[in-house]
Design an enzyme around this catalytic site. Structure first.
Site, PDB file in Angstrom:
ATOM      1  N   GLY A  12     -52.772  51.018 -19.199  1.00 20.83           N
ATOM      2  CA  GLY A  12     -53.074  49.963 -20.124  1.00 20.83           C
ATOM      3  C   GLY A  12     -54.202  50.606 -21.020  1.00 20.83           C
ATOM      4  O   GLY A  12     -54.318  51.644 -21.156  1.00 20.83           O
ATOM      5  N   ASP A  13     -54.432  49.690 -22.023  1.00 22.60           N
ATOM      6  CA  ASP A  13     -55.367  50.162 -23.099  1.00 22.60           C
ATOM      7  C   ASP A  13     -54.973  51.313 -23.954  1.00 22.60           C
ATOM      8  O   ASP A  13     -55.618  52.061 -24.519  1.00 22.60           O
ATOM      9  CB  ASP A  13     -56.810  50.527 -22.451  1.00 22.60           C
ATOM     10  CG  ASP A  13     -57.251  49.677 -21.428  1.00 22.60           C
ATOM     11  OD1 ASP A  13     -57.193  48.496 -21.768  1.00 22.60           O
ATOM     12  OD2 ASP A  13     -57.669  50.055 -20.286  1.00 22.60           O
ATOM     13  N   GLY A  15     -53.542  51.119 -26.794  1.00 20.06           N
ATOM     14  CA  GLY A  15     -53.521  50.701 -28.167  1.00 20.06           C
ATOM     15  C   GLY A  15     -52.453  49.976 -28.743  1.00 20.06           C
ATOM     16  O   GLY A  15     -52.081  50.266 -29.782  1.00 20.06           O
ATOM     17  N   LYS A  16     -51.895  49.087 -27.929  1.00 21.69           N
ATOM     18  CA  LYS A  16     -50.704  48.230 -28.215  1.00 21.69           C
ATOM     19  C   LYS A  16     -51.008  47.476 -29.461  1.00 21.69           C
ATOM     20  O   LYS A  16     -50.002  46.893 -30.325  1.00 21.69           O
ATOM     21  CB  LYS A  16     -50.160  47.413 -27.179  1.00 21.69           C
ATOM     22  CG  LYS A  16     -49.760  48.351 -26.102  1.00 21.69           C
ATOM     23  CD  LYS A  16     -49.096  47.491 -24.908  1.00 21.69           C
ATOM     24  CE  LYS A  16     -50.187  47.083 -23.923  1.00 21.69           C
ATOM     25  NZ  LYS A  16     -51.122  47.749 -23.122  1.00 21.69           N
ATOM     26  N   ASN A  38     -56.595  38.908 -18.298  1.00 17.59           N
ATOM     27  CA  ASN A  38     -56.923  40.431 -17.989  1.00 17.59           C
ATOM     28  C   ASN A  38     -56.892  41.305 -18.991  1.00 17.59           C
ATOM     29  O   ASN A  38     -57.334  42.295 -19.223  1.00 17.59           O
ATOM     30  CB  ASN A  38     -56.183  40.732 -16.751  1.00 17.59           C
ATOM     31  CG  ASN A  38     -54.828  40.584 -16.836  1.00 17.59           C
ATOM     32  OD1 ASN A  38     -54.438  39.668 -17.563  1.00 17.59           O
ATOM     33  ND2 ASN A  38     -53.970  40.920 -15.742  1.00 17.59           N
ATOM     34  N   ALA A  39     -55.886  40.759 -19.825  1.00 16.77           N
ATOM     35  CA  ALA A  39     -55.474  41.873 -21.014  1.00 16.77           C
ATOM     36  C   ALA A  39     -56.573  41.755 -22.064  1.00 16.77           C
ATOM     37  O   ALA A  39     -57.497  41.073 -22.211  1.00 16.77           O
ATOM     38  CB  ALA A  39     -54.334  41.311 -21.473  1.00 16.77           C
ATOM     39  N   GLY A  40     -56.766  42.857 -22.817  1.00 20.63           N
ATOM     40  CA  GLY A  40     -57.634  42.884 -23.975  1.00 20.63           C
ATOM     41  C   GLY A  40     -57.047  43.738 -25.234  1.00 20.63           C
ATOM     42  O   GLY A  40     -56.709  44.851 -25.043  1.00 20.63           O
ATOM     43  N   HIS A  41     -56.565  42.923 -26.194  1.00 20.15           N
ATOM     44  CA  HIS A  41     -55.894  43.383 -27.325  1.00 20.15           C
ATOM     45  C   HIS A  41     -56.762  43.530 -28.551  1.00 20.15           C
ATOM     46  O   HIS A  41     -57.364  42.553 -29.065  1.00 20.15           O
ATOM     47  CB  HIS A  41     -54.528  43.039 -27.838  1.00 20.15           C
ATOM     48  CG  HIS A  41     -53.497  42.751 -26.810  1.00 20.15           C
ATOM     49  ND1 HIS A  41     -52.397  42.300 -27.055  1.00 20.15           N
ATOM     50  CD2 HIS A  41     -53.432  43.821 -25.611  1.00 20.15           C
ATOM     51  CE1 HIS A  41     -51.470  42.713 -25.948  1.00 20.15           C
ATOM     52  NE2 HIS A  41     -52.031  43.415 -25.106  1.00 20.15           N
ATOM     53  N   THR A  42     -57.189  44.758 -28.870  1.00 23.29           N
ATOM     54  CA  THR A  42     -58.062  44.814 -30.118  1.00 23.29           C
ATOM     55  C   THR A  42     -57.336  44.963 -31.260  1.00 23.29           C
ATOM     56  O   THR A  42     -56.378  46.013 -31.552  1.00 23.29           O
ATOM     57  CB  THR A  42     -59.132  46.019 -30.081  1.00 23.29           C
ATOM     58  OG1 THR A  42     -59.812  45.820 -28.687  1.00 23.29           O
ATOM     59  CG2 THR A  42     -60.244  45.917 -30.946  1.00 23.29           C
ATOM     60  N   ARG A 142     -45.039  28.978  -4.275  1.00 23.31           N
ATOM     61  CA  ARG A 142     -44.583  27.833  -4.654  1.00 23.31           C
ATOM     62  C   ARG A 142     -45.895  26.669  -4.249  1.00 23.31           C
ATOM     63  O   ARG A 142     -45.299  25.692  -4.213  1.00 23.31           O
ATOM     64  CB  ARG A 142     -43.295  27.391  -4.223  1.00 23.31           C
ATOM     65  CG  ARG A 142     -42.296  28.246  -4.659  1.00 23.31           C
ATOM     66  CD  ARG A 142     -41.187  28.688  -3.705  1.00 23.31           C
ATOM     67  NE  ARG A 142     -41.317  29.117  -2.452  1.00 23.31           N
ATOM     68  CZ  ARG A 142     -40.871  29.177  -1.374  1.00 23.31           C
ATOM     69  NH1 ARG A 142     -39.449  28.747  -1.562  1.00 23.31           N
ATOM     70  NH2 ARG A 142     -40.904  29.856  -0.291  1.00 23.31           N
ATOM     71  N   GLN A 223     -51.385  45.077 -20.414  1.00 23.36           N
ATOM     72  CA  GLN A 223     -51.399  46.175 -19.196  1.00 23.36           C
ATOM     73  C   GLN A 223     -50.397  47.160 -19.395  1.00 23.36           C
ATOM     74  O   GLN A 223     -49.923  47.311 -20.473  1.00 23.36           O
ATOM     75  CB  GLN A 223     -51.268  45.409 -17.753  1.00 23.36           C
ATOM     76  CG  GLN A 223     -52.383  44.508 -17.334  1.00 23.36           C
ATOM     77  CD  GLN A 223     -52.071  43.116 -17.998  1.00 23.36           C
ATOM     78  OE1 GLN A 223     -51.129  42.736 -17.607  1.00 23.36           O
ATOM     79  NE2 GLN A 223     -53.183  42.820 -18.269  1.00 23.36           N
ATOM     80  N   ARG A 302     -66.175  47.835 -18.780  1.00 26.83           N
ATOM     81  CA  ARG A 302     -66.363  48.867 -17.907  1.00 26.83           C
ATOM     82  C   ARG A 302     -65.701  50.494 -18.470  1.00 26.83           C
ATOM     83  O   ARG A 302     -64.928  50.295 -19.302  1.00 26.83           O
ATOM     84  CB  ARG A 302     -65.175  48.946 -16.792  1.00 26.83           C
ATOM     85  CG  ARG A 302     -65.731  47.732 -15.689  1.00 26.83           C
ATOM     86  CD  ARG A 302     -64.868  47.750 -14.684  1.00 26.83           C
ATOM     87  NE  ARG A 302     -63.407  47.025 -14.965  1.00 26.83           N
ATOM     88  CZ  ARG A 302     -62.615  46.753 -14.165  1.00 26.83           C
ATOM     89  NH1 ARG A 302     -62.922  47.182 -12.827  1.00 26.83           N
ATOM     90  NH2 ARG A 302     -61.352  46.262 -14.519  1.00 26.83           N
ATOM     91  N   ARG A 304     -64.005  53.666 -18.998  1.00 23.82           N
ATOM     92  CA  ARG A 304     -62.644  54.013 -18.424  1.00 23.82           C
ATOM     93  C   ARG A 304     -62.609  55.361 -17.685  1.00 23.82           C
ATOM     94  O   ARG A 304     -63.487  56.097 -18.126  1.00 23.82           O
ATOM     95  CB  ARG A 304     -61.642  53.855 -19.394  1.00 23.82           C
ATOM     96  CG  ARG A 304     -61.330  52.518 -20.092  1.00 23.82           C
ATOM     97  CD  ARG A 304     -60.462  52.412 -21.031  1.00 23.82           C
ATOM     98  NE  ARG A 304     -60.309  51.230 -21.640  1.00 23.82           N
ATOM     99  CZ  ARG A 304     -60.402  50.771 -23.130  1.00 23.82           C
ATOM    100  NH1 ARG A 304     -60.435  51.657 -23.914  1.00 23.82           N
ATOM    101  NH2 ARG A 304     -60.357  49.584 -23.362  1.00 23.82           N
TER     102      ARG A 304
HETATM  103  P1  IMP Z   1     -55.932  42.407 -12.208  1.00 22.24           P
HETATM  104  O1  IMP Z   1     -55.093  42.412 -13.387  1.00 22.24           O
HETATM  105  O2  IMP Z   1     -57.302  41.748 -12.911  1.00 22.24           O
HETATM  106  O3  IMP Z   1     -55.543  41.732 -11.011  1.00 22.24           O
HETATM  107  O4  IMP Z   1     -56.442  43.606 -12.007  1.00 22.24           O
HETATM  108  C1  IMP Z   1     -55.470  44.613 -11.100  1.00 22.24           C
HETATM  109  C2  IMP Z   1     -55.733  46.164 -11.856  1.00 22.24           C
HETATM  110  O5  IMP Z   1     -55.267  46.187 -13.178  1.00 22.24           O
HETATM  111  C3  IMP Z   1     -57.146  46.688 -12.166  1.00 22.24           C
HETATM  112  O6  IMP Z   1     -57.054  47.911 -11.702  1.00 22.24           O
HETATM  113  C4  IMP Z   1     -57.457  46.266 -13.247  1.00 22.24           C
HETATM  114  O7  IMP Z   1     -58.532  47.011 -14.016  1.00 22.24           O
HETATM  115  C5  IMP Z   1     -56.251  46.766 -14.078  1.00 22.24           C
HETATM  116  N1  IMP Z   1     -56.012  45.908 -15.653  1.00 22.24           N
HETATM  117  C6  IMP Z   1     -55.661  44.863 -15.733  1.00 22.24           C
HETATM  118  N2  IMP Z   1     -55.523  44.545 -16.762  1.00 22.24           N
HETATM  119  C7  IMP Z   1     -55.770  45.631 -17.516  1.00 22.24           C
HETATM  120  C8  IMP Z   1     -55.853  45.822 -18.984  1.00 22.24           C
HETATM  121  O8  IMP Z   1     -55.440  45.261 -19.917  1.00 22.24           O
HETATM  122  N3  IMP Z   1     -55.897  47.316 -19.184  1.00 22.24           N
HETATM  123  C9  IMP Z   1     -56.252  47.861 -18.144  1.00 22.24           C
HETATM  124  N4  IMP Z   1     -56.094  47.790 -16.889  1.00 22.24           N
HETATM  125  C10 IMP Z   1     -56.016  46.315 -16.528  1.00 22.24           C
END
Ligand code: IMP
Length: 424
Positions: A12-13, A15-16, A38-42, A142, A223, A302, A304
């Site tokens: 992940g991360d 730079g998509k 959970n994603a973060g696209h900048t 389900r 991810q 956090r 990395r």
């Molecule tokens: P979850 O997706 O929140 O359940 O986290 C599961 C694992 O995926 C953890 O190690 C997170 O840090 C990692 N993770 C989830 N989303 C991202 C992302 O967008 N970038 C990097 N790591 C991610």
């Protein structure tokens, strides 16, 4: 056609967002097919920086239709907050489409994500605590609630009752937490329904028609490959399938609808959360990468974990995603080093692994075998032509391209839109 999938090749991360920006001009529809907030696209568009977590980046381009597909898990509160924030910055969100089949992240999913991580102690996964795993678990069991349930208050109430009966036993008896009130959740979620109603649609059908009409559809992975539930470093993975194959399932199109598959990788490697990381750099090198690369999470802030480019992971990802090309991001960060390490294979109990190891014990305990390449030690952040890159930087790109056996199409040399070098 064409359908283009954009996938991360590491943890992940990568730079998509930057590559989406590059493709956006010629893209009509952008579909998120898995994951949640959970994603973060900048993305930096016309000097403005946007950090998106749930809404597809297509929202930033007025000619693109952004789609949240059936494979995504949606926290409606977060979605509405993101929509409000974008509206406040002058972005039109009326085009956003949301699949009725997408599952909802419920308040008990957030609570369960937190308490489960706490219970796991030193074995915790390091999740983003956004309720992703528990929401996908309910989908598979389900007993999940879907976006379309918001449109039928009677069904929503019934399903919520069924789910809460079990969740509250777990929360109170296993974790000693307070039960979650049915009434409060129902009222909260049905209030979201009114605002989301105009966006809810059969997005699979919409995307298929767009492809049939010759539109360009970008399937935007969140991810990455090594966080894939089936093919990543389980259990230190996310609960969905970020790989290109996941795009067909999560968007609701057929495998033949994707003709171009672009992998994104950093010129080095990072991961957040727990789990094995054979090419993790020593603390001094890692700190240089953290500082030069600004390696702090978009979603959780956090720091990395940083390491060197891992060819074994790269090859594995190239195979799993049937890449047609790949993009190398953050090449400029390596300008800090005299010598650049590349992890070309692993060593475990005297055996060498050029391919991804067949079981996790090996991957957990293996050591990286490195090759070293000369660095270039000069600022490349203003370079836009391949021939103007230092010869060592070109050699570096050629080296990893040769080992992955997939062409590199671009290399990015900084966060700005113009900081990109076309390689092929
Ligand atoms: P979850 O997706 O929140 O359940 O986290 C599961 C694992 O995926 C953890 O190690 C997170 O840090 C990692 N993770 C989830 N989303 C991202 C992302 O967008 N970038 C990097 N790591 C991610």
């Amino acid at each position: 056609m064409p359908g283009i999938a954009l996938v991360g090749l590491q943890w992940g991360d990568e730079g998509k967002g930057k590559v989406t920006d590059l493709l956006a001009r010629d893209t009509d529809v952008v579909v998120r097919y898995q994951g949640g907030n959970n994603a973060g696209h900048t993305i930096v568009v016309e000097g403005e920086r946007y950090a998106l977590h749930l809404i597809p980046t297509g929202i930033l381009y007025p000619h693109c239709i952004p789609v949240i597909g059936p494979g995504v898990v949606v926290n409606p509160q977060v979605l509405l907050e993101e929509m409000t924030a974008l509206t406040g910055r002058g972005v039109d969100v009326s085009r956003l489409m949301l699949s009725g089949n997408a599952h909802l992240i419920m308040p008990y999913h957030l609570e369960l994500d937190k308490v489960t991580e706490r219970r796991l102690g030193k074995n915790r996964l390091g999740t983003t605590k956004r309720g992703i795993g528990p929401a996908y678990a309910d989908k598979a069991s389900r007993i999940g609630l879907r976006v379309q349930d918001l449109l039928d208050p009677k069904i929503f109430k019934e399903k919520l009752e069924v789910a809460l009966k079990e969740k509250n036993v777990v929360l109170t008896r296993v974790y000693g937490r307070l039960p979650i009130e049915h009434q409060a959740v129902e009222e909260e979620y049905l209030s979201y329904a009114q605002q989301l109603r105009p966006h809810i649609a059969d997005t699979s059908n919409f995307v298929q028609h767009a492809l049939d009409d010759g539109k360009t559809v970008l399937f935007e992975g969140a991810q990455a490959t090594m966080l894939d539930l089936d093919h990543g470093t389980y259990p230190y993975v996310t609960s969905s399938n970020p790989i290109a194959g996941g795009a067909t399932v999560g968007a609701g199109v057929g495998p033949k609808d994707i003709d171009r598959i672009i992998g994104i990788t950093k010129a080095y490697c990072t991961r957040v959360g727990s789990g094995p990381f054979p090419s993790e750099a020593d603390p001094v090198e890692a700190e240089i990468l953290v500082e030069a690369g600004g390696e702090y999470g978009t979603t959780t802030g956090r720091k990395r974990r940083c390491g060197w480019f891992d060819v074994v992971v790269g090859r594995y990802a190239a195979r799993l995603n049937t890449l047609t090309e790949f993009v190398v991001t953050k090449l400029d960060v390596l300008s800090e080093f005299d010598r650049i390490k590349v992890c070309v294979a692993y060593e475990f109990e005297g055996d060498r692994f050029d391919e991804f190891p067949p079981n996790q014990t090996i991957f957990n305990k293996c050591k990286a075998i490195y090759e070293e390449l000369p660095g270039w030690k000069e600022d490349i952040t203003k370079t836009t032509r391949l021939e103007d890159l230092p010869k060592e930087a070109r050699a570096y790109l050629e080296y990893i391209e040769g080992l992955l056996n997939v062409p590199v199409s671009w290399a990015s040399v900084g966060p700005g839109r113009e900081q990109i070098v076309q390689v092929k």
